[in-house]
Design a protein around this motif. Sequence first.
Motif, PDB file in Angstrom:
ATOM      1  N   GLY A   1       3.973   6.646   4.225  1.00  0.00           N
ATOM      2  CA  GLY A   1       4.919   6.006   5.142  1.00  0.00           C
ATOM      3  C   GLY A   1       5.487   6.960   6.185  1.00  0.00           C
ATOM      4  N   TYR A   2       5.620   8.248   5.828  1.00  0.00           N
ATOM      5  CA  TYR A   2       6.301   9.192   6.734  1.00  0.00           C
ATOM      6  C   TYR A   2       5.504   9.472   8.002  1.00  0.00           C
ATOM      7  N   THR A   3       4.174   9.326   7.927  1.00  0.00           N
ATOM      8  CA  THR A   3       3.362   9.480   9.140  1.00  0.00           C
ATOM      9  C   THR A   3       3.730   8.376  10.143  1.00  0.00           C
TER      10      THR A   3
ATOM     11  N   LYS B   1      13.613  19.912  -2.960  1.00  0.00           N
ATOM     12  CA  LYS B   1      12.348  20.600  -3.295  1.00  0.00           C
ATOM     13  C   LYS B   1      11.456  19.585  -3.995  1.00  0.00           C
ATOM     14  N   PHE B   2      10.147  19.876  -4.081  1.00  0.00           N
ATOM     15  CA  PHE B   2       9.214  18.934  -4.703  1.00  0.00           C
ATOM     16  C   PHE B   2       9.227  19.157  -6.211  1.00  0.00           C
ATOM     17  N   SER B   3      10.274  18.625  -6.844  1.00  0.00           N
ATOM     18  CA  SER B   3      10.431  18.873  -8.274  1.00  0.00           C
ATOM     19  C   SER B   3      11.325  17.781  -8.843  1.00  0.00           C
TER      20      SER B   3
ATOM     21  N   SER C   1       8.984  15.973   4.653  1.00  0.00           N
ATOM     22  CA  SER C   1       8.201  14.909   4.002  1.00  0.00           C
ATOM     23  C   SER C   1       6.710  15.046   4.291  1.00  0.00           C
ATOM     24  N   LEU C   2       5.934  14.565   3.336  1.00  0.00           N
ATOM     25  CA  LEU C   2       4.478  14.543   3.468  1.00  0.00           C
ATOM     26  C   LEU C   2       4.092  13.760   4.728  1.00  0.00           C
ATOM     27  N   HIS C   3       3.153  14.280   5.514  1.00  0.00           N
ATOM     28  CA  HIS C   3       2.661  13.500   6.658  1.00  0.00           C
ATOM     29  C   HIS C   3       1.368  14.094   7.172  1.00  0.00           C
TER      30      HIS C   3
ATOM     31  N   GLY D   1       6.571   6.142  -4.361  1.00  0.00           N
ATOM     32  CA  GLY D   1       7.305   7.403  -4.464  1.00  0.00           C
ATOM     33  C   GLY D   1       6.591   8.305  -5.454  1.00  0.00           C
ATOM     34  N   VAL D   2       7.166   9.477  -5.683  1.00  0.00           N
ATOM     35  CA  VAL D   2       6.554  10.428  -6.617  1.00  0.00           C
ATOM     36  C   VAL D   2       6.957   9.983  -8.029  1.00  0.00           C
ATOM     37  N   PHE D   3       6.260   8.921  -8.504  1.00  0.00           N
ATOM     38  CA  PHE D   3       6.710   8.266  -9.742  1.00  0.00           C
ATOM     39  C   PHE D   3       6.479   9.135 -10.979  1.00  0.00           C
ATOM     40  N   GLU D   4       5.661  10.196 -10.822  1.00  0.00           N
ATOM     41  CA  GLU D   4       5.437  11.098 -11.958  1.00  0.00           C
ATOM     42  C   GLU D   4       6.727  11.841 -12.306  1.00  0.00           C
ATOM     43  N   PHE D   5       7.627  12.023 -11.324  1.00  0.00           N
ATOM     44  CA  PHE D   5       8.933  12.650 -11.571  1.00  0.00           C
ATOM     45  C   PHE D   5       9.922  11.541 -11.918  1.00  0.00           C
TER      46      PHE D   5
ATOM     47  N   ILE E   1       0.854  -1.180   0.000  1.00  0.00           N
ATOM     48  CA  ILE E   1       0.000   0.000   0.000  1.00  0.00           C
ATOM     49  C   ILE E   1       0.897   1.239   0.000  1.00  0.00           C
ATOM     50  N   GLY E   2       0.758   2.030  -1.062  1.00  0.00           N
ATOM     51  CA  GLY E   2       1.527   3.265  -1.165  1.00  0.00           C
ATOM     52  C   GLY E   2       0.581   4.423  -1.431  1.00  0.00           C
ATOM     53  N   GLY E   3       1.120   5.484  -2.011  1.00  0.00           N
ATOM     54  CA  GLY E   3       0.285   6.643  -2.296  1.00  0.00           C
ATOM     55  C   GLY E   3       0.543   7.742  -1.293  1.00  0.00           C
ATOM     56  N   SER E   4      -0.283   8.777  -1.358  1.00  0.00           N
ATOM     57  CA  SER E   4       0.074   9.976  -0.630  1.00  0.00           C
ATOM     58  C   SER E   4      -0.389  10.007   0.817  1.00  0.00           C
ATOM     59  N   LYS E   5      -1.621   9.561   1.088  1.00  0.00           N
ATOM     60  CA  LYS E   5      -2.171   9.845   2.415  1.00  0.00           C
ATOM     61  C   LYS E   5      -2.613   8.607   3.186  1.00  0.00           C
ATOM     62  N   VAL E   6      -2.312   8.581   4.469  1.00  0.00           N
ATOM     63  CA  VAL E   6      -2.816   7.519   5.347  1.00  0.00           C
ATOM     64  C   VAL E   6      -4.337   7.622   5.422  1.00  0.00           C
ATOM     65  N   SER E   7      -4.843   8.874   5.501  1.00  0.00           N
ATOM     66  CA  SER E   7      -6.273   9.063   5.731  1.00  0.00           C
ATOM     67  C   SER E   7      -7.121   8.381   4.667  1.00  0.00           C
ATOM     68  N   SER E   8      -6.644   8.385   3.402  1.00  0.00           N
ATOM     69  CA  SER E   8      -7.483   7.802   2.350  1.00  0.00           C
ATOM     70  C   SER E   8      -7.376   6.278   2.302  1.00  0.00           C
ATOM     71  N   LYS E   9      -6.402   5.698   3.002  1.00  0.00           N
ATOM     72  CA  LYS E   9      -6.224   4.239   2.908  1.00  0.00           C
ATOM     73  C   LYS E   9      -6.316   3.537   4.262  1.00  0.00           C
TER      74      LYS E   9
ATOM     75  N   GLU F   1      12.924  16.359   1.674  1.00  0.00           N
ATOM     76  CA  GLU F   1      11.728  15.525   1.839  1.00  0.00           C
ATOM     77  C   GLU F   1      11.890  14.186   1.109  1.00  0.00           C
ATOM     78  N   GLY F   2      11.341  13.144   1.732  1.00  0.00           N
ATOM     79  CA  GLY F   2      11.430  11.804   1.150  1.00  0.00           C
ATOM     80  C   GLY F   2      10.528  11.701  -0.071  1.00  0.00           C
ATOM     81  N   MET F   3      11.120  11.314  -1.210  1.00  0.00           N
ATOM     82  CA  MET F   3      10.322  11.269  -2.441  1.00  0.00           C
ATOM     83  C   MET F   3      10.359   9.941  -3.177  1.00  0.00           C
TER      84      MET F   3
HETATM   85  P1  AMP Z   1      -2.890   7.955  -3.992  1.00  0.00           P
HETATM   86  O1  AMP Z   1      -3.848   8.618  -4.914  1.00  0.00           O
HETATM   87  O2  AMP Z   1      -3.186   8.142  -2.542  1.00  0.00           O
HETATM   88  O3  AMP Z   1      -2.612   6.512  -4.367  1.00  0.00           O
HETATM   89  O4  AMP Z   1      -1.520   8.745  -4.151  1.00  0.00           O
HETATM   90  C1  AMP Z   1      -0.794   8.751  -5.332  1.00  0.00           C
HETATM   91  C2  AMP Z   1       0.145   9.912  -5.294  1.00  0.00           C
HETATM   92  O5  AMP Z   1       1.012   9.794  -4.211  1.00  0.00           O
HETATM   93  C3  AMP Z   1       1.017  10.008  -6.522  1.00  0.00           C
HETATM   94  O6  AMP Z   1       0.645  11.163  -7.229  1.00  0.00           O
HETATM   95  C4  AMP Z   1       2.426  10.137  -5.966  1.00  0.00           C
HETATM   96  O7  AMP Z   1       3.177  11.137  -6.591  1.00  0.00           O
HETATM   97  C5  AMP Z   1       2.169  10.509  -4.522  1.00  0.00           C
HETATM   98  N1  AMP Z   1       3.293  10.149  -3.674  1.00  0.00           N
HETATM   99  C6  AMP Z   1       3.860   8.953  -3.505  1.00  0.00           C
HETATM  100  N2  AMP Z   1       4.922   9.036  -2.693  1.00  0.00           N
HETATM  101  C7  AMP Z   1       5.055  10.313  -2.329  1.00  0.00           C
HETATM  102  C8  AMP Z   1       5.982  11.044  -1.497  1.00  0.00           C
HETATM  103  N3  AMP Z   1       6.968  10.427  -0.888  1.00  0.00           N
HETATM  104  N4  AMP Z   1       5.780  12.360  -1.343  1.00  0.00           N
HETATM  105  C9  AMP Z   1       4.757  12.973  -1.969  1.00  0.00           C
HETATM  106  N5  AMP Z   1       3.862  12.352  -2.756  1.00  0.00           N
HETATM  107  C10 AMP Z   1       4.001  11.037  -2.934  1.00  0.00           C
END
Ligand code: AMP
Length: 415
Positions: free
Chosen positions: A242-244, A291-293, A256-258, A340-344, A213-221, A311-313
């Motif tokens: 994960g950072y939370t 930076k987030f880039s 890092s995002l948390h 991770g921020v796979f879009e980058f 389980i990955g992605g951005s937010k604990v709250s949504s998962k 920040e952890g990316m």
């Molecule tokens: P979700 O929609 O919750 O599955 O989140 C997907 C998004 O989480 C993607 O757009 C990723 O870029 C973002 N994401 C994954 N890891 C990180 C991170 N370490 N920091 C910021 N955003 C992240």
Amino acid sequence: MKIENFNFAGHKAIVRVDFNVPLDANGNVTDDTRIRGALPTLKKILSDGGALIMMSHMGKPKGKVKPELSLSQIVKNVSAALGVEVKFAKDAGNAEAEASSLKGGEALLLENLRYYAEEEGKPVGVEKGTPEYDAAKAEMKNRQKDFAKKLASYADVYVNDAFGTAHRKHASTAVIADYFDADHKMLGLLMEKEVKAIDNVLKNAEHPFTAIIGGSKVSSKLAVIKNLLDKVDNLIIGGGMGYTFIKAQGGKIGNSLHEDDLMPEALNVIKAAKEKGVNLSLSVATVAGDKFSNDANRQTVDIYNIPDGWEGMDASEQSVENWKKIIMSSKTILWNGPVGVFEFENFSRGTGDIAKAVAEATQKNGAYSLVGGGDSVAAVNKFGLADKVSYVSTGGGAMLEAIEGKILPGVAAIE
Ligand code: AMP
């Protein structure tokens, strides 16, 4: 009724499909995956000799007629995909004439169902919590039933093949099923596949079972994680969420995002995993950026000690190595959300390596792998591995609710 056992000859079928396809500024379809997804069901009905009525929503017109969201724009695509000249009914709520003149082997598409507020069944123009809301809601529920009954009157068989909206109790996805008996309503072939894929992991998983389980937010998962704790042997938590978990355990996470308010829940998950004997695996080190880039400076650091201003990316090589071992020893794998921020490009390696590991476990070890939920689907596609995993789910929200353990109204209405 099972669609495989039904002969549509002499029948008129109304099929809820998910034709909510992306359009460009000129109304041209930019990705027809959803249209192609429904073809097995639609073609079966036509080749049996049945008359086919298709209905769908597009976008969020919220009960208003919005020409830019008209399904008339996709008639040519659906016609080409089906190999039949598809007719169009401009008003989904007044299509008796078009429906009744439809013959076996012919196809009709209804206009966007959400031009009617009755489709979603939410009261319009009344705020939640106001004194008028409850009455408005009750009135809208009645109107929703009438709308569903009207749609049902066009046909004698109902098929739901729209997995993307299976978690919604809308007129066309659930309420309509009340107007057909058990022998005349069924899941479509795409829906059947989706439901089976979810059952394969939630009900019939071969062990060891690993969820990533990955992605951005604990709250949504959080609900997903909690439900999985009773089912999995290994739970890998990566990505932004994960950072939370790291901060909750006293780690230093820099920028890092948390989510601070979810730290107690994160600790509960860690405790519950221990109690249930689930191997919870977090990242050990991270590729941090300043930076987030995509062109941020990068360094790999201990995940409990991320320097200020960084920040952890992406998951580090060591983290992915650890996870790969777990993945390769699994018989069932569920993956939702990038690590991770796979879009980058510069921060996509971890997610790419996870996609490869899941594909390898499937191909070499015969593991069953289900990938679902928006961004992990984008990730397997990005790395060209969609056909190397067992199943890629088409419905993000519906799939998440199913793995939260919720009953999907669209499935329940038929089963
Ligand atoms: P979700 O929609 O919750 O599955 O989140 C997907 C998004 O989480 C993607 O757009 C990723 O870029 C973002 N994401 C994954 N890891 C990180 C991170 N370490 N920091 C910021 N955003 C992240």
